[in-house]
Design an enzyme around this catalytic site. Structure first.
Site, PDB file in Angstrom:
ATOM      1  N   THR A 101     102.120  48.648  12.615  1.00  0.00           N
ATOM      2  CA  THR A 101     103.505  48.016  12.937  1.00  0.00           C
ATOM      3  C   THR A 101     104.314  48.568  11.921  1.00  0.00           C
ATOM      4  O   THR A 101     104.126  48.043  10.692  1.00  0.00           O
ATOM      5  CB  THR A 101     103.186  46.729  13.164  1.00  0.00           C
ATOM      6  OG1 THR A 101     102.847  46.032  11.988  1.00  0.00           O
ATOM      7  CG2 THR A 101     102.354  46.257  14.185  1.00  0.00           C
ATOM      8  N   PRO A 152     119.634  34.071   6.623  1.00  0.00           N
ATOM      9  CA  PRO A 152     119.870  35.396   7.290  1.00  0.00           C
ATOM     10  C   PRO A 152     120.266  36.552   6.643  1.00  0.00           C
ATOM     11  O   PRO A 152     119.853  37.860   7.091  1.00  0.00           O
ATOM     12  CB  PRO A 152     121.006  35.055   8.255  1.00  0.00           C
ATOM     13  CG  PRO A 152     121.994  34.086   7.593  1.00  0.00           C
ATOM     14  CD  PRO A 152     121.060  33.035   6.768  1.00  0.00           C
ATOM     15  N   HIS A 197     103.356  35.207  22.236  1.00  0.00           N
ATOM     16  CA  HIS A 197     103.442  35.251  20.759  1.00  0.00           C
ATOM     17  C   HIS A 197     102.692  34.289  19.924  1.00  0.00           C
ATOM     18  O   HIS A 197     102.070  34.633  19.121  1.00  0.00           O
ATOM     19  CB  HIS A 197     104.847  35.034  20.629  1.00  0.00           C
ATOM     20  CG  HIS A 197     105.292  34.986  19.299  1.00  0.00           C
ATOM     21  ND1 HIS A 197     106.002  36.315  18.584  1.00  0.00           N
ATOM     22  CD2 HIS A 197     105.490  33.955  18.399  1.00  0.00           C
ATOM     23  CE1 HIS A 197     106.326  35.639  17.436  1.00  0.00           C
ATOM     24  NE2 HIS A 197     106.055  34.730  17.124  1.00  0.00           N
ATOM     25  N   GLU A 198     102.393  33.109  20.407  1.00  0.00           N
ATOM     26  CA  GLU A 198     101.998  31.835  19.852  1.00  0.00           C
ATOM     27  C   GLU A 198     100.422  31.817  20.006  1.00  0.00           C
ATOM     28  O   GLU A 198      99.739  31.798  19.033  1.00  0.00           O
ATOM     29  CB  GLU A 198     102.162  30.498  20.300  1.00  0.00           C
ATOM     30  CG  GLU A 198     103.767  30.369  20.261  1.00  0.00           C
ATOM     31  CD  GLU A 198     104.159  30.334  18.897  1.00  0.00           C
ATOM     32  OE1 GLU A 198     103.551  30.281  17.772  1.00  0.00           O
ATOM     33  OE2 GLU A 198     105.605  30.559  18.626  1.00  0.00           O
TER      34      GLU A 198
END
Length: 657
Positions: free
Chosen positions: A281, A267, A246-247
Site C-alpha cells: 500500500t 489538517p 473499514h471498521e
C-alpha cells in the site's frame, strides 16, 4: 443547521484542500473512523495489544509462517468463517424505524462484508485487489446454545448516545457493551447505535489484543447496511456499507493507509514517514475524501495514494480493494490473536428438538395522553416440526399474568407477529414481560428463548397546570425553525416562525393557555432536516408547567419532533407521585442513594435489572439506611432499578461507572 439537505457533501479535492458545498460557513467533515484515538487510550490498559512493539514482533512470526504456507501451494487455502452478532441498540422504536434496524438492513451489511472481503465477481467488491478469504455469517447459536438469527435487539432506554465528542461517545459505549456483549472469543460483536450531536462519528473498532468485555465494532446506525439492497434506503456518501468494511478491517488488524500518525485536529500534519505495516500500500500523508478523478500523491516522490483501498477515508462508491499484503496480515491475525473467533462454529445450527418456540418483543406502542399500551410480539418456530399452537403468558411489572393462545402453522425458522390486547398502566416507567408456556400442546423443549422483557413509558399528565411555557433557544439558522401548538382536535392554537437574521441564536419565551382534560401537542420543525442542537449553534427547547415542572426538552431531531401534553386526570395518585423518587449520584460509583421527598414511609424494596431485563440484585427495605444502594457488585453499564410499594412500582434508569 445546514443550508443543504444532506449530511455532508464534498465537492472536490484539489491537492490537499477540501472544498465544501456551503460557502458562508466551513462545514467540518464527518469523522469516518474513531479507531485510532480509541485504541491509543486502550494501550494504557493493555500495553501488549496491537499498536505495541511486542504485538508486532510476535505477529511477524505468524506473517512469515503464512507466507511460507502460501508459497508451498498454488491453490487457495480454506476460507475462514467468522460468526457475527449484531446488537441493535434502540429506544423502543418499532423494528425498521430509526435505530431499531430492519432485518433487511442488517442482512445487506453482511452481504457487503462478504462482497468486499471475498472480492465477489460482478459486485462492488470486485476491484483490483485480492480475495482475503474471510467469510462472515450471522450467528445461528447464542452463547447458551439457543437458536438465533444473529440479531440481538437491545432497548437501552435512552435516545441513543448524546455525545459531545468521540471520546465521550466511546466512554458511554464502554458502559453499554459489557451488558450486551456475546463471548468475544466466539463471535465478532457489532453494535449499531444512534450517535446524536457532537462529533459526527461514523464508527470505530477495537484492535486485536484489548479487553474481551468491549471487543468488537461500533457503527452509527445511519451508515450500517447498503442502499444497493432494494429493501433498504440510505442516503449520503456513506450509504453502501463500506464504513463497516473499514471498521472490520481494523478489527482484523489493519490500520489506515497513512499509518495513523495524522491528526484529525491538525489538517496540515502528515504521516509520510509512518508505515501501515503493509508493503504493497503506497505511503499516504493523510486520508483522502470523496472520490477524486485525479489521484492525489500526498507523499510526493512516491506512488499515488490508493484511494480505492478500504482503509482510506474515501466515499463508499470509491472503495473496492484489499491488497495481498493486507490479506497476509489479516490471515496472520486470525491465526494468532483472533484464532478463537476464527475457529468458532457458532454459525452452525444448534442441536435440533421437535418443539421449541422463541419469543421477542417487536414494539410496545403507547399513545400520547393515554394510559394504554399495545404490545406487539413475535413468536418463532425453532423446532424441527411445524408449530401449530403456542400458549403465551404476559404481564406488566410482574403483576397478574394474562394468557394468549396462538394457533396457526409455522415451519422451522418461520415467525408470526401477534398484537396482544391493550394494557393500561399508571404514568411512569414500566416493564412488559412475556413468556412461552407451551408449544403444540406440550412443554417447550428448549427454554432459553422462552422469555422476553422490555421497558415502556406512559407519559405523565399535568392536570393541575393552567399554562404551558415554552423556552426556545434558536440556533445559527433561525429561519429554518417553526413550531405549532395544537389541541386534541388538531386545531392550531399557537405557532411561531423566524425570518430575520436577528433571530439567529435568540431566546424565545411563549406561554400557552391550556384547559383541563385535554390533549395538546407541540411540534417543532426544521426545514434543513438537522434539528437545532448540534453543529450549527446550540439550540434547544424546554416545555414547563405553570409551576416550572419540566414536561419535555429537546433539540436533537431531524425534520420534526412532537411532544404530547396531557391535562387529563389520568394519573393514579400513589406513593411514588407524592414522593418524587430521585437517584443520586447518577452515574453511580460504589454507592447510590434513593432519595424521597419524605422518608416517613419507606418503600418495601427494590430490584435491579440490566438492559437485557435480567434480575441482578434485589433487597427489602426496613429502615432508611437501606435507601443507600451498594453497587459494587455491578459491572460498569446501564441498569434499571424498580422500587415497589403496595403493588405499585416505579422504574428508573441509572449508570454504574
Amino acid at each position: 443547521m445546514r443550508k443543504i439537505n444532506v449530511l455532508f457533501i464534498l465537492i472536490s479535492v484539489v491537492g490537499n484542500t477540501l472544498v465544501f458545498a456551503q460557502e458562508d460557513v466551513k462545514k467540518p467533515h464527518l469523522i469516518r473512523c474513531g479507531s485510532t484515538e480509541y485504541n491509543n487510550a486502550l494501550l494504557n490498559q493493555f500495553p501488549n495489544m496491537m499498536g505495541s512493539d511486542i504485538f508486532e514482533n510476535r505477529l511477524k512470526q505468524y506473517v512469515d509462517a503464512y507466507k511460507l504456507q502460501r508459497s508451498a501451494t498454488s491453490s487457495k487455502l480454506a476460507v475462514i468463517t467468522i460468526p457475527v452478532v449484531v446488537h441493535v441498540l434502540h429506544n423502543g422504536e418499532p423494528i425498521g424505524v430509526g435505530p431499531n434496524l430492519s432485518e433487511a438492513q442488517v442482512l445487506s451489511q453482511i452481504t457487503v462484508l462478504n462482497q468486499d472481503f471475498r472480492k465477489m465477481a460482478s459486485t462492488r467488491g470486485d476491484g483490483g485487489g485480492v480475495d482475503v478469504e474471510v467469510d462472515f455469517q450471522l450467528a445461528k447459536q447464542d452463547p447458551d446454545g439457543c437458536p438465533t438469527n444473529g440479531i440481538d435487539r437491545v432497548n437501552i432506554g435512552q435516545d441513543g448516545i448524546n455525545e459531545s465528542d468521540q471520546t465521550n461517545a466511546q466512554n458511554q459505549m464502554n458502559l453499554l457493551k459489557p451488558a450486551s456483549i456475546w463471548d468475544a472469543t466466539a463471535y465478532m460483536n457489532i453494535w449499531t447505535v444512534k450517535f446524536r450531536g457532537g462529533s459526527g462519528l461514523l464508527g470505530y473498532a477495537q484492535l486485536p489484543g484489548g479487553g474481551t468485555e468491549t471487543d468488537g465494532v461500533v457503527l452509527d446506525y445511519k451508515y450500517f447496511g447498503s442502499d444497493d439492497d432494494p429493501n433498504v434506503s440510505l442516503a449520503g456518501n456513506y450509504n453502501l456499507g463500506r464504513t463497516t468494511t473499514h471498521e472490520v478491517g481494523h478489527y482484523l488488524g489493519l490500520v489506515h493507509t497513512w499509518g495513523d500518525n495524522w491528526s484529525e485536529g491538525d489538517p496540515d500534519d502528515n504521516s509520510c514517514g509512518v508505515d501501515d505495516n503493509i508493503a504493497d500500500t503506497p505511503n499516504s500523508g493523510r486520508p483522502n475524501y470523496g472520490c477524486p478523478s485525479t489521484i492525489p500523491d500526498t507523499c510526493p516522490g512516491g506512488d499515488d495514494d490508493m484511494i480505492e483501498n478500504y482503509m482510506d477515508y474515501s466515499d463508499d462508491i470509491c472503495f473496492d480493494t484489499f491488497t495481498n499484503g493486507q490479506k497476509t496480515r489479516v490471515q496472520s491475525i486470525l491465526a494468532s490473536n483472533r484464532s478463537d473467533v476464527a475457529g468458532s462454529a457458532k454459525y452452525n445450527f444448534a442441536t435440533g428438538v421437535n418443539n421449541d418456540a422463541g419469543t421477542h418483543i417487536v414494539h410496545l406502542e403507547t399513545e400520547g395522553c393515554s394510559l394504554n399500551m399495545t404490545p406487539r410480539i413475535k413468536i418463532t418456530n425453532w423446532g424441527d416440526v411445524p408449530m401449530t399452537s403456542a400458549s403465551l403468558s404476559y404481564n406488566v411489572d410482574g403483576g397478574s399474568n394474562m394468557v394468549h393462545n396462538w394457533s396457526g402453522s409455522l415451519a422451522k425458522g418461520s415467525e408470526a407477529e401477534i398484537v396482544l390486547p391493550i394494557l393500561s398502566a399508571a404514568s411512569g416507567n414500566h416493564v412488559f414481560n412475556v413468556s412461552v408456556t407451551s408449544v403444540n400442546g406440550t412443554s417447550d423443549q428448549r427454554n432459553c428463548n422462552d422469555n422476553a422483557s422490555s421497558n415502556f413509558i406512559i407519559d405523565s399528565a399535568y392536570d393541575s397546570t393552567t399554562t404551558v411555557k415554552l423556552t426556545l433557544d434558536l440556533d445559527d439558522y433561525a429561519s429554518e425553525t417553526t413550531w405549532e401548538f395544537r389541541d386534541g382536535s388538531n386545531t392550531l392554537l399557537y405557532s411561531g416562525s423566524y425570518t430575520s437574521p436577528a433571530d439567529n441564536n435568540k431566546t424565545i419565551n411563549e406561554v400557552f393557555d391550556v384547559n383541563p382534560n385535554e390533549c395538546y401537542s407541540f411540534t417543532i420543525f426544521d426545514t434543513a432536516n438537522d434539528g437545532i442542537c448540534c453543529g450549527y449553534g446550540i439550540g434547544s427547547y424546554v416545555l414547563r408547567t405553570d409551576d416550572d415542572t419540566i414536561i419535555a426538552t429537546g433539540g436533537d431531531f431531524t425534520d420534526s419532533e412532537t411532544v404530547s401534553i396531557s391535562t387529563q386526570t389520568l394519573r393514579i395518585k400513589s406513593y411514588f407521585t407524592d414522593n418524587k423518587v430521585v437517584l443520586y449520584p447518577n452515574p453511580a460509583g460504589d454507592l447510590m442513594t434513593i432519595k424521597l421527598s419524605s422518608n416517613n414511609t419507606l418503600p418495601e424494596g427494590y430490584k435491579i435489572y440490566n438492559v437485557l431485563g435480567q434480575l441482578i440484585k434485589e433487597r427489602r427495605i426496613s429502615d432508611a439506611n437501606q435507601l443507600v444502594v451498594h453497587t459494587t457488585v455491578l459491572t460498569p453499564g446501564m441498569y434499571f432499578i424498580k422500587i415497589y410499594k403496595e403493588n405499585q412500582f416505579i422504574s428508573k434508569p441509572f449508570i454504574k461507572k
